[in-house]
Structure formats: structure tokens, C-alpha cells
Motif scaffolding. Structure first.
Motif, PDB file in Angstrom:
ATOM      1  N   ASP A  44       0.843  -1.189   0.000  1.00 48.75           N
ATOM      2  CA  ASP A  44       0.000   0.000   0.000  1.00 48.75           C
ATOM      3  C   ASP A  44       0.880   1.241   0.000  1.00 48.75           C
ATOM      4  N   HIS A  48       3.288   1.022   3.053  1.00 42.33           N
ATOM      5  CA  HIS A  48       4.003  -0.246   3.275  1.00 42.33           C
ATOM      6  C   HIS A  48       4.221  -0.905   1.924  1.00 42.33           C
ATOM      7  N   LYS A  80      -6.071   0.089  -2.790  1.00 39.05           N
ATOM      8  CA  LYS A  80      -5.114   0.935  -2.083  1.00 39.05           C
ATOM      9  C   LYS A  80      -4.794   2.160  -2.926  1.00 39.05           C
ATOM     10  N   ASP A 132      -8.305   2.925   0.479  1.00 40.99           N
ATOM     11  CA  ASP A 132      -7.522   2.916   1.718  1.00 40.99           C
ATOM     12  C   ASP A 132      -6.184   3.580   1.429  1.00 40.99           C
ATOM     13  N   ASN A 147      -3.954   4.234   3.984  1.00 36.41           N
ATOM     14  CA  ASN A 147      -3.019   3.800   5.032  1.00 36.41           C
ATOM     15  C   ASN A 147      -2.250   4.935   5.702  1.00 36.41           C
ATOM     16  N   GLN A 148      -2.978   6.008   6.080  1.00 34.51           N
ATOM     17  CA  GLN A 148      -2.392   7.100   6.883  1.00 34.51           C
ATOM     18  C   GLN A 148      -1.479   8.039   6.098  1.00 34.51           C
ATOM     19  N   GLU A 157      -8.411   5.075   6.813  1.00 32.58           N
ATOM     20  CA  GLU A 157      -7.168   5.717   7.265  1.00 32.58           C
ATOM     21  C   GLU A 157      -6.651   6.810   6.313  1.00 32.58           C
ATOM     22  N   TRP A 193       4.181  -0.766  11.240  1.00 37.89           N
ATOM     23  CA  TRP A 193       2.933  -1.426  11.607  1.00 37.89           C
ATOM     24  C   TRP A 193       2.782  -1.563  13.127  1.00 37.89           C
TER      25      TRP A 193
END
Lengths: 298, 298
Positions: free
Chosen positions: A31, A34, A227, A255, A257-258, A282, B107
Motif C-alpha cells: 500500500d 508499506h 489501495k 484505503d 493507510n495514513q 485511514e 505497523w
């Protein structure tokens, strides 16, 4: 007669394994934050005095650092070893409080990060054990609990200004009267509703996304997540591709992921609005509640 | 000529020690949530290619679980070993981002719990190293930095909706014009302003609190903190005792270490209002921003 008698059974050991899968080799799980995760886990086994009764629980990790979670499980295990199951399950909320508020370990963040993950694996193993004792799947154990039992498994200390135990109880009682038997039948015949993330990892080629959408449509999925967050033009292309594959009637979620700050999240999601995104996961720091409210308002 | 040349120096090793002190034996450090802490630390040494240049940093723990933080330091150390100091310090904010956003370890919660504590010890060791290279105390290193350098050490991603890098820069520039030389002189002659918590651990007898108040008054302290939160009547007696000892002109603060829910915090602090409490630390969950605002309003 019940196969297991809780009053007789004790926890005799807690074991933990560091299990890793090289998912990064094919960009599975990738993502915006990550890019090369090795989807892995700390796998906990709660061994009891009854040799055919073991509870299993796991907590998910991205590979590196799984050993830290394993050490945290070992540090918490003294709270489990020697305990009678009856004492744990007759006041599960209190046992949870004991584990997460152990007077020295709680400094490390009982509801945060590594110890949070370790507690999750351990408590999941206890839930698994409970369902096995009752000889039911876990969902049925939960459904069969009275509203009073359900709220007794939870700690309301830090949410009582928003939701009290009494209010939660009232909500559960109302839900229970609301045709529970039909819902149980539906679970038995149709299973859990689920969406898939497997079609849209950020490191996948467009061809692979197409191929996987076709596969998961055939499997009966009606909700798909993709993602996003590195490059807006790429995201537009990929969301269009996904929407074209799944059609207008299925759900599409994203998503990031922040990845973003609050303003960027608003701008980015406006850029993806035409693809009728059901929700965004997120968009920014998961702890920024006011930021999420600002994003929601736009 | 400078004693150390950053361009030449590399990090060759990261070492971590698990150091514990049995402070619980005398209730030192005890509070409403941590009745028997053994104030301890994970102690980090960053070893460089220059044998007389080592950076030291520590992160504080309550005893049990310090080994988890040590394992986390070891898991992060590959990001430090082999690095040239010049590359780290010319873009310190970027290096921080690299450490806290390592694609698999993040994570586990880069800004939470165990990995947060581990990162703190490592980054503190890097700050210590930086001050040693510049042959200054750390406060002076910070004071001598330009506003541009200072903001470059920080990551604004998740706070940019409240404070941007540009706004922070503007605040720092204004502060710098505000008689910096007088402030530097004051630091040199009078040192850091500080308060003491050593007088009011919750497990201390009234006699011990009295004795320690007298001692710390003699040492010149003008601000005192006391632990509260188990029993309101006890807290009233102890706050009165403390206020009687330190007088009306010195500051008195309290700390309940996350003990209460929001309503209880409001009620309790109203019960202690007569003792003119300067502030309350951690009345409820430290992450509950809206809860803190509700407490503040009462």
C-alpha cells in the motif's frame, strides 16, 4: 453433558511462534505506506490441563519486528499461567483489565502498539478457547450471550462520557428483540458478509487487478477495496479500471493507510469522487479524530 | 578547529542495556495506577568510528517489560549502523521519518508504546551525540540553531491542519528576536526551571511527605506535584498537608495518572479546588482530547 468443565481446567502454558510469509516478493499487501510487507503473525497457543483443549490466537504483523511482539506475549504470559478458566470467564472484563493494567507493564502502552498487539493475540486465544469449551463457533458464542454477559466482557472507563454500560445494555436488548432468529438462520446459510482487498494492492499491475476482479466477482464478492495515496493520476486510472470491472452496483472502497495530512486527504478524495467511493480507510493519522471529522465534512 | 568532523564519522554499533532499580521497595514512583513501579530504563549507546565519541540515550520504564523495549531497539538498529553522521544531521527530520516509517516496523506503531519508547532512546542518543560533536550542552545546541534548522528536525505531516511548518518558523523567528541573550544568560546562571514530584508519591506516609517538602523547600524548589486518584478523602488530607507545608505562594500540581473517566475527573477536581491546584496531569485517557477539553471547561 458438556465435554469440558471450566471449573476443573487450568491454563498450564502459553506458547508463541514467530511465523513469517514472504508476501513482498509478489507485492501482496502493498500500500501507500508499506511498499514491501511480509504479511506475518505472532501465533499464540494457550495450553490447558485438558490435553485436547488448546486456544489459538494470532496478531498480524508486516514481518520485521514480529519478534518484539513475541517477547511481549512472553512478558504478559505470567498473568495467564496457572489461572483457572472458570475465574477468567465468569468475569472476562475484569480479567482483561488485569492484563491491560498490569501495574508495571501498562507503562508500555496497554492499548497501543506492541503490547496492544500482544494482548490481542492472547485475548483472541482465550475467546477461541471459550468457544471450544461451549462447543460452538465463536460467532454463536457471542450471539447466545445475554446483553448483560456481553457488556461484562468490556471496559467502559474511557468511553463513559460518550457511551455508558447502561446505554450499551439498552442498545443490545433492543437489537436482541429485533428478529434474532432470522439473523442466525442467515449466518448459518449465507455466512459472514465480507469485502475483498485482494484485488487492489498498490504494487499490482493493471492486468493483475483486472484478472483478480474477474476472479472475485465469480466468487460472489460485491464489495472491493483498492489501495491509494501515492499518485493521484495513478489512483484515478486504477479506480476507473476497478469501477469498470465491478460495475456500478457493487461497492468500491479505498484505503490510503495514513498517507495524507488533513487538507491533502480532502483534496485527494475530491479528485476520486467521480468513482463513487463508498468509504475511505485511514486517510490520515488514525488517532486524529478531529482531522477525520474535518475530512468527513467535505 | 572542531574536535570532530561529521563527514568522517560513522555509526559502527548500537548497544542497549536493560537497567532496573527496585524503587517499589520504598514506594518511590507510586501513583494511583502504578502502585509498585521499579523505575528503570532501556539504556542506548551509539558507538561511532571515533572511539572517544559515544552518544547515550535512555527511555524510561516501570520495570517489567524493559526487555521488550530492548528487543525493539535491536530491531531498529539496522537503520543506524553504518550511517554517516553528516547524512543524519544535515536532514534530521528526514532521518526521523525514515526510522519511524520503516515500511515493515511502522505497523507496530511508530508513535505508540514500545517502538515509540525505543525510538525515543535512539533519537535521544543521537541528540546527545550531536551536542558532543558541537562541544556544547544540548540546550545550547538547540538555542544556537536557526529557526530553519529547528523546524527541519521535525515532521509536520499529521499536525499541518493545526500548525504548518511556515507558521512554526514564524513563531520561532519572533521568539528569537525577543531578548534571546538575556535568556541565555539566565540559563547559564540559574539553570533550568524545574518542579519536583519526589515529595508526593501516593505510597508515602504523611510524615514522609512533610519531611520531603521541608527538604525540597530548602533546596529552593517553588513548585510541587502530588499523586492523587485512589480516594478523594485521602487526597484532600494530603493536598492540605502539602499546601500547609509549601505555603500559598508556591505552586501545587496534581497527577492522577489516567485513573478517572471524564465525569469523575470533573467531580474529583472540584473536590480539590480549595487547595488552589495549578494544573492536573493525566486526569483520564491521555488520548482523549475531547475528554480533556470537557474537563478543562469545568
Amino acid at each position: 453433558m458438556a465435554k469440558f468443565d471450566m471449573k476443573e481446567i487450568k491454563i498450564v502454558d502459553v506458547q508463541v511462534q514467530d511465523i513469517r510469509f514472504p508476501t513482498s516478493l509478489q507485492a501482496q499487501g502493498s500500500d501507500a505506506m508499506h511498499k514491501d510487507p511480509d504479511y506475518s503473525c505472532a501465533y499464540v497457543s494457550i495450553i490447558t490441563s485438558q490435553t485436547d483443549l488448546i486456544g489459538y490466537g494470532l496478531t498480524f504483523t508486516l514481518g520485521r519486528g514480529t519478534e518484539i511482539v513475541c517477547v511481549a506475549v512472553e512478558a504478559l504470559s505470567f498473568l495467564f499461567k496457572g489461572q483457572r478458566l472458570h475465574n477468567i470467564y465468569t468475569n472476562f472484563g475484569q480479567f482483561w483489565d488485569r492484563v491491560t493494567n498490569e501495574s508495571q507493564l501498562r507503562w508500555l502502552g496497554p492499548s497501543k502498539g506492541v503490547t496492544h498487539l500482544a494482548v490481542a493475540a492472547l485475548m483472541n486465544a482465550l475467546w477461541d478457547l471459550w468457544a471450544k469449551i461451549e462447543e460452538k463457533p465463536l460467532w454463536r458464542l457471542l450471539v447466545d450471550m445475554s446483553p448483560e454477559q456481553l457488556v461484562s466482557t468490556m471496559d467502559f472507563r474511557y468511553i463513559s462520557d460518550v457511551l455508558t454500560k447502561e446505554e450499551a445494555l439498552e442498545i443490545l436488548k433492543q437489537q436482541r428483540e429485533n428478529d434474532i432468529e432470522t439473523k442466525i438462520e442467515r449466518m448459518k446459510t449465507r455466512g459472514y458478509p465480507a469485502y475483498t482487498t485482494a484485488t487492489g494492492w498498490i504494487g499490482y499491475s493493471d492486468d493483475k487487478v483486472r484478472e483478480l476482479c474477474a476472479k472475485y466477482l465469480t466468487l460472489g464478492f460485491t464489495a472491493f477495496k483498492i489501495k491509494v495515496g501515492i499518485n493521484l493520476e495513478d489512483d484515478k486510472r486504477r479506480c476507473k479500471l476497478m469501477r469498470d470491472m465491478i460495475g456500478q452496483d457493487n461497492l468500491l472502497m479505498v484505503d490510503s493507510n495514513q498517507r495524507w495530512d488533513v487538507e491533502e486527504a480532502i483534496r485527494w478524495m475530491q479528485g476520486l469522487a467521480e468513482f463513487n467511493i463508498y468509504w475511505i480507510e485511514e486517510p490520515t493519522s488514525p488517532d486524529d479524530i478531529l482531522g477525520h471529522r474535518a475530512i468527513l465534512k467535505h
